[in-house]
Design a protein around this motif. Structure first.
Motif, PDB file in Angstrom:
ATOM      1  N   GLU A  81       0.829  -1.206   0.000  1.00 20.14           N
ATOM      2  CA  GLU A  81       0.000   0.000   0.000  1.00 20.14           C
ATOM      3  C   GLU A  81       0.869   1.265   0.000  1.00 20.14           C
ATOM      4  OE1 GLU A  81       0.787  -0.534   4.394  1.00 20.14           O
ATOM      5  OE2 GLU A  81       0.526  -1.824   2.634  1.00 20.14           O
ATOM      6  N   HIS A 108      -3.911  -3.079   6.404  1.00 19.24           N
ATOM      7  CA  HIS A 108      -5.243  -2.637   6.000  1.00 19.24           C
ATOM      8  C   HIS A 108      -6.166  -2.705   7.198  1.00 19.24           C
ATOM      9  CE1 HIS A 108      -6.743  -6.948   4.735  1.00 19.24           C
ATOM     10  NE2 HIS A 108      -5.784  -7.038   5.621  1.00 19.24           N
ATOM     11  N   ASP A 111     -11.385  -3.456   6.049  1.00 18.77           N
ATOM     12  CA  ASP A 111     -11.322  -3.743   4.624  1.00 18.77           C
ATOM     13  C   ASP A 111     -12.427  -4.711   4.216  1.00 18.77           C
ATOM     14  OD1 ASP A 111     -10.348  -3.605   2.059  1.00 18.77           O
ATOM     15  OD2 ASP A 111      -8.402  -4.517   2.506  1.00 18.77           O
ATOM     16  N   LEU A 116      -9.512  -6.263  -0.941  1.00 13.83           N
ATOM     17  CA  LEU A 116      -8.255  -6.972  -0.690  1.00 13.83           C
ATOM     18  C   LEU A 116      -7.769  -7.673  -1.959  1.00 13.83           C
ATOM     19  CD1 LEU A 116      -5.987  -8.098   1.057  1.00 13.83           C
ATOM     20  CD2 LEU A 116      -7.564  -9.882   1.829  1.00 13.83           C
ATOM     21  N   VAL A 119      -6.288  -5.020  -4.181  1.00 11.84           N
ATOM     22  CA  VAL A 119      -5.010  -4.507  -3.680  1.00 11.84           C
ATOM     23  C   VAL A 119      -3.888  -5.522  -3.908  1.00 11.84           C
ATOM     24  CG1 VAL A 119      -3.772  -3.879  -1.567  1.00 11.84           C
ATOM     25  CG2 VAL A 119      -6.029  -2.914  -2.025  1.00 11.84           C
ATOM     26  N   CYS A 162      -7.570  -5.123  10.099  1.00 14.42           N
ATOM     27  CA  CYS A 162      -7.867  -6.069   9.019  1.00 14.42           C
ATOM     28  C   CYS A 162      -9.294  -5.868   8.530  1.00 14.42           C
ATOM     29  CB  CYS A 162      -7.641  -7.517   9.471  1.00 14.42           C
ATOM     30  SG  CYS A 162      -7.872  -8.728   8.132  1.00 14.42           S
TER      31      CYS A 162
END
Length: 370
Positions: A81, A108, A111, A116, A119, A162
């Motif tokens: 990220e 993260h 999320d 996810l 990403v 998370c």
């Protein structure tokens, strides 16, 4: 800080009582760095940190050799990220000079599974443009993973860091060959399984890695599980009690395989890491030692790219010579390859032969060989 003793101390005691007496023939040592050059820093600061690593790490890797004739390894788990092409290109250059590798780290919070997946796909593409990440036997990108803030599979009891349950299956389908987050003690996210190499089945209940099936060279269970999309390999570093460094002169401190300037690597610590007995069932002579650190901030540079690390590798070589085991400096990818070779019955000889057993090196290193 919460010590999380209630989660791991009894499992550690039970596991210690069952430890194998098999002679140690090979030791695989991997340093897995939660590498964050942007930690409390801007771009200029991140590039200064990269220069410090460029200036110092080649000397560290050239100062010692293992049984295979290679120098110490350092795997950089970079937070995708925080992608920056200049920083990553500097990191790629450093890996080419020192034969090191880059894997995926991710922070993260709150999320979703859909985001996810996006990403991870973007992170893989970003790193692959620089010639990073190994490949699976089928040719797709393969990566090791460390979860930011330790909260793998939404495991923080405070609900932080998370938000995605079923995370292990998402990682596996994205090409993750193993998670290497644990141990996290004294953090509250510490899993109750300790000092293990094991497979966990992904669950929408979260905390899937709190239970699992140990990697084994006996039968075909391990091979079957590693081929399934809903099971992921977990590679843990040593966790236990350190009676040599007592708090207030009375109570043992936690040994969690963290390398810091306040607690640098030493041959004494290494003996404890090896004695933790982390191995594949049925191939206990091969011991796996996964260390972790945070090498971006300057506070840990003395232990990682300074004299303390040079001294450690000298002492570790002497320990290997005295103890009669083959020492192998490995990347995270090489460690997992050797682990799989052990599962497949290769554990009776020189572990160093299996560094590229299933997952091939990243393109940037292959080009260096051409």
């Amino acid at each position: 800080m919460v010590k999380a003793f209630d989660k791991w101390l009894l499992p550690w005691l039970r596991q210690s009582l069952r430890s194998s007496n098999a002679p140690v023939t090979d030791v695989m040592l991997a340093v897995c760095d939660h590498f964050e050059p942007f930690h409390r820093s801007d771009k200029d600061g991140a590039m200064r940190r990269m220069k410090a690593w460029q200036d110092s790490l080649p000397g560290i890797t050239a100062a010692a050799v293992d049984h295979d004739g290679g120098g110490p390894r350092h795997t950089f788990f970079y937070p995708i990220e925080q992608y920056d092409p200049d920083v990553i290109q500097s990191l790629t250059s450093l890996c080419q000079r020192t034969r090191n590798e880059v894997e995926i780290h991710l922070h993260h919070d709150n999320d979703t599974a859909e985001n996810l997946i996006r990403v991870l796909d973007q992170g893989k593409a970003d790193l692959r443009r620089h010639g990073l990440l190994g490949a699976s036997p089928l040719g797709g990108a393969a990566f090791g993973f460390i979860h930011g803030n330790w909260a793998l599979d939404d495991s923080d009891p405070q609900g932080k860091g998370c938000g995605v349950r079923g995370e292990l299956a998402i990682l596996k389908k994205a090409g993750c060959y193993a998670d290497l987050t644990m141990p996290s003690a004294p953090h509250r996210t510490q899993a109750p399984m300790v000092n293990q190499l094991y497979y966990s089945q992904s669950s929408l209940e979260g905390c899937s890695h709190h239970r699992g099936v140990c990697a084994s060279a006996i039968g075909s269970t391990s091979k079957n599980l590693r081929d399934r999309d809903d099971w992921l390999l977990l590679v843990q570093g040593p966790l236990g009690l350190d009676w040599r460094r007592r708090k207030w002169g009375l109570f043992p401190r936690i040994e969690n395989a963290d390398i810091t300037s306040a607690n640098p690597p030493t041959s004494q610590r290494a003996a404890g890491w090896i004695n933790a007995g982390i191995s594949v069932t049925g191939a206990e002579g091969w011991r796996f030692v996964k260390l972790h650190t945070h090498g971006g901030p300057e506070r840990n540079h003395a232990a990682l790219i300074g004299g303390a690390r040079r001294k450690f590798h000298q002492e570790l070589g002497e320990l290997a010579s005295r103890s009669g085991f083959r020492l192998h400096y490995v990347s995270a990818r090489e460690m997992v390859n050797i682990l799989h070779a052990a599962e497949d019955g290769k554990g009776g000889g020189d572990a160093g032969l299996w560094r590229d057993y299933l997952y091939s090196p990243p393109p940037c290193l292959q080009k260096n060989d051409a």
